[in-house]
Design an enzyme around this catalytic site. Sequence first.
Site, PDB file in Angstrom:
ATOM      1  CE1 TYR A   1     -36.555   0.887 -95.447  1.00  0.00           C
ATOM      2  CE2 TYR A   1     -38.081   1.901 -96.963  1.00  0.00           C
ATOM      3  CZ  TYR A   1     -37.665   0.806 -96.256  1.00  0.00           C
ATOM      4  OH  TYR A   1     -38.355  -0.355 -96.368  1.00  0.00           O
ATOM      5  CD  GLU A   2     -36.820   4.944 -89.638  1.00  0.00           C
ATOM      6  OE1 GLU A   2     -36.667   5.849 -88.830  1.00  0.00           O
ATOM      7  OE2 GLU A   2     -37.832   4.832 -90.353  1.00  0.00           O
ATOM      8  N   GLY A   3     -32.294   6.108 -91.967  1.00  0.00           N
ATOM      9  CA  GLY A   3     -30.867   6.309 -91.684  1.00  0.00           C
ATOM     10  C   GLY A   3     -30.006   5.364 -92.493  1.00  0.00           C
TER      11      GLY A   3
END
Lengths: 595, 595
Positions: free
Chosen positions: A437-439
């Site tokens: 998550y968050e890239g």
Amino acid sequence: MTYIAPTRDMQFVINELADLATINSYPMYQDATAELVSSILDEANKLASEVLAPINYSGDTQGNMLKAGVVTTATGFKEAYAQFVENGWNGLHSNPDFGGQGLPAIVSIAVSEMWHAANMSFGLCPMLTQGAIEAIEHHGSDALKATYLSKLVEGTWTGTMNLTEPQAGSDLSAVRAKAVPNGDHYLISGQKIFITWGEHDMAENIIHLTLARTPDAPEGVKGISLFVVPKFLINADGSLGERNDAYCTSIEHKLGIHASPTAVMVFGDKTGAVGYLVGEENRGLEYMFTMMNHARLSVGLEGVAIAERAYQQALRYAKERIQGREAGVKGSDRVAIIKHPDIRRMLMSMKAQIEAMRAVAYVTAAYMDTAHGGTDSEQQKTASAFVDLLTPIVKGWCTESAIEITSTGVQIHGGMGFIEETGAAQHFRDARITTIYEGTTGIQASDLVGRKIARENGVTVKALMTEMQTVANDLAQATGDDCAAIHKAFTASLQALQEATDWILANFAQNPKQPLAVSVTYLRLFGIVAGGWQMARAALIAQAQLQRGQDPSFYEAKLITARFYAEHILSQTGGLAYSVVNGAVSALALRDEQF
Amino acid sequence: MTYIAPTRDMQFVINELADLATINSYPMYQDATAELVSSILDEANKLASEVLAPINYSGDTQGNMLKAGVVTTATGFKEAYAQFVENGWNGLHSNPDFGGQGLPAIVSIAVSEMWHAANMSFGLCPMLTQGAIEAIEHHGSDALKATYLSKLVEGTWTGTMNLTEPQAGSDLSAVRAKAVPNGDHYLISGQKIFITWGEHDMAENIIHLTLARTPDAPEGVKGISLFVVPKFLINADGSLGERNDAYCTSIEHKLGIHASPTAVMVFGDKTGAVGYLVGEENRGLEYMFTMMNHARLSVGLEGVAIAERAYQQALRYAKERIQGREAGVKGSDRVAIIKHPDIRRMLMSMKAQIEAMRAVAYVTAAYMDTAHGGTDSEQQKTASAFVDLLTPIVKGWCTESAIEITSTGVQIHGGMGFIEETGAAQHFRDARITTIYEGTTGIQASDLVGRKIARENGVTVKALMTEMQTVANDLAQATGDDCAAIHKAFTASLQALQEATDWILANFAQNPKQPLAVSVTYLRLFGIVAGGWQMARAALIAQAQLQRGQDPSFYEAKLITARFYAEHILSQTGGLAYSVVNGAVSALALRDEQF
């Protein structure tokens, strides 16, 4: 106690590596004295170890319950969050104009490490709120700020990021949620998935920062706008009004972070969800990106935190578990497994990597503070560029390493590690989300080689490597076996980073696929070298402190740990550089059907 | 289909790397023609893909139910096991004297890979039965053989290994279970934990091979005896008699392999559990060790299998999931993520490591066949020594790599990988046990550097490295970029292995703690080089086949995959050797309280 914050190492990193004194010298951060920071860490440790850590395993077991759109959190979470808000922890780093304490990031990062380590599921909630605060503070109208910020800063309301849709994950240009103008607001409709803390019972209101397209928006990334969609609308007097048409329709059954509800959110299925535009139309993705650096640094920090938690658990077990006899010692009694050389190596590898990761993450936070509060514009510019460069590295490297470290934590427990009641497996499961998550790591690596290095032709990376070279030069002057060993490995790793960086720079423009194919390998290389840079600095400081007779047990351990890092972790860099420079062609050569 | 056996690569390894033709030339294995093996693989694939794979995820979700000492397995397992027995799969490798088919290990290993890949929980049951068969066949009396073997070989009864007790895990010398002589049998009492398939409803009877101490046994490893303790006693006519006093009192809540019941077994809590001595008193541990090689190879193979399963799942997702646009291609449509360079690198790294692991595991099985069935005693001796040396490597390296590979499988799925329904997380969880049971990686590494290398002063490792050098020499003669790239990396890795081995040999005798501290690093190095050895052989064969115009798609892919392995995996060996040679001191230098 299942977790005690490593305040000694945190203090070392904050004061000696990240140089709190300099940050404290900026007018903006004049309250952040070493004494204040020390007492903040101690207080935070109490909440983390006494309140949050004890509900970590039970939260994992219970998870959340969704019934008729209402999510009930696991036992103790609501009370813990109330205490968190009551004690004023949510606004530590926030703008005093909206009720925050305005402390530097170097302080809030240490405190956040404690929340994530004590209870990663819990820590996510204020982390997401932070994102909402930044979006509104930097891009929202005065009216939005007045309505939302103080409640978000105090934590009475929490925030979410509503980005992902089933067809739009890493590629947000595919977002389809709609926003139709309707007087002073928009009516939002669509489905969002993977919404962390999207619905829960810990706060009075939840403020959904939501990406959607207006009717006449252009296709792709330049047609996405950002909206504030509150769970409950706000009356003119600031009190809570009617329920907005934004509902959680299901929560995911996940590998880890079970106590953190991951919601599917449906907007506007009934009357239309009221949303308020943040900034201008069609600039939503740009606004999200300005928040990205902080959020990505926070997830990198989660990697540090969950690794520390796993280390503490494994260490405790290794000291308690009696099994086997000491190698090479005739007539040895049965011993605690920490006496076994391979267990020791595993513990050292956890400890060394965690300390390196913490140092790089905190130093990045300190660069943020200089960028934000510094008094010399050249220094600020450099610091800001270093933050941009280091952020994908902290995010990618600390989280990838955390998976390996938490796995080592399981391994130290032997068969008990595989039994859920032991708790070691939870950290391994929880850590697994951090590279996603968050890239994803791939997204971080692409950002690193593309935006952060190739686009500016390596200006910042060269400046950072010059800083690193200075440390290598200092090491060459240092005395003793330990510094000599560190110097040898660090110099070789700098050479490796240089070669790999040159290759990236030479190849990105004409054929970006090749550098992208080895970008994660390059990111790993860079992360390890960055860790070596900070551990080398730590070794030099430790050696100087030992010569002054300071805290010998701590500084001796630091010096040995830095040497271990050099001999066991930095040693990987030559091979990684080889893969970067040589490995792109074979990575791309198969046709799809040959897989 | 969620799994299809990779029969093309299996055939390649069996015929071209492991040289089935030679094994088939031994009188004992004259039935094992390439044609027969090919049809066996196809039949096994049907069971694996059509029967076992479909109940893998549901088995994970359901787990087992224990009620009043009776374990009910997940839906479909009982029926699947019945079909497995009915089709005669259990006795593939077993002695024809007891109803087995006597096929070589090179065949049974491929078939077992399918069971483990299709359904690792299921595959464990026959794997444990195999251990019981070997113990009884090699060490049991004729009476024990007559009573138990044919039922175990056909699979009507299953077997277990009852070794571990709460205080006796890696260190079996601490076993406390008791065995008191009582006429023609013993009465066994005590508690055993972590008993895989210790209780279930798939077979008529369960035969527990159990370690216990007789009343006058010496302390430590030389006072442990091995017993057969059946769940149901056997009447003189071979029919099932009364229930023995050996009960499952609980089953563990584990990170993975949920469908495989892991039992706590209590022996002799009521009337005393009837047990029959295997072989002589006090030689139990020695007997267990003779079975160890096969069991450890099997667990290494589980690593190959679960990695293959994760690869197939990730590959399918990468071909289906549309996200983002092709890098460097102007105006590209949205594409399947397999088009993204980093996804490709991840898939290649899974594929390359799996193929290398499979090759080393199968070639080790082929050495077993030569040791067992060969006709030249010198060759048999060498083959047997190679099996002993390679077994801890296959076990340790293939399982450690499997954790990394299944984690990559999760990563390729992005956010969906963290959602349990996707199934990728199950493989990651299932794989996590493989580095722990049947001897942790630390135990394998200690066996490797101590027993297998230092004790005989490196005789076998030198012979194996001579074999490897021959391949390097052949590569030097080969044409083309691919072989040149492989030659370069493989030669460097041989040098690394040589240096590290020399260091182990030079240091083990005077201070075993130092080599033990870096033994897992050495094992990893050795595993990677062994994989490189087989991939180098594969590349040479592929190049020759391409020159003959054979199956170009397969052999091209093999050549490229071998090159990828050289450039991305073999490239790690220099760093690993550096850690082995330099890293022992720093690994051991901290005092316990400094952690």
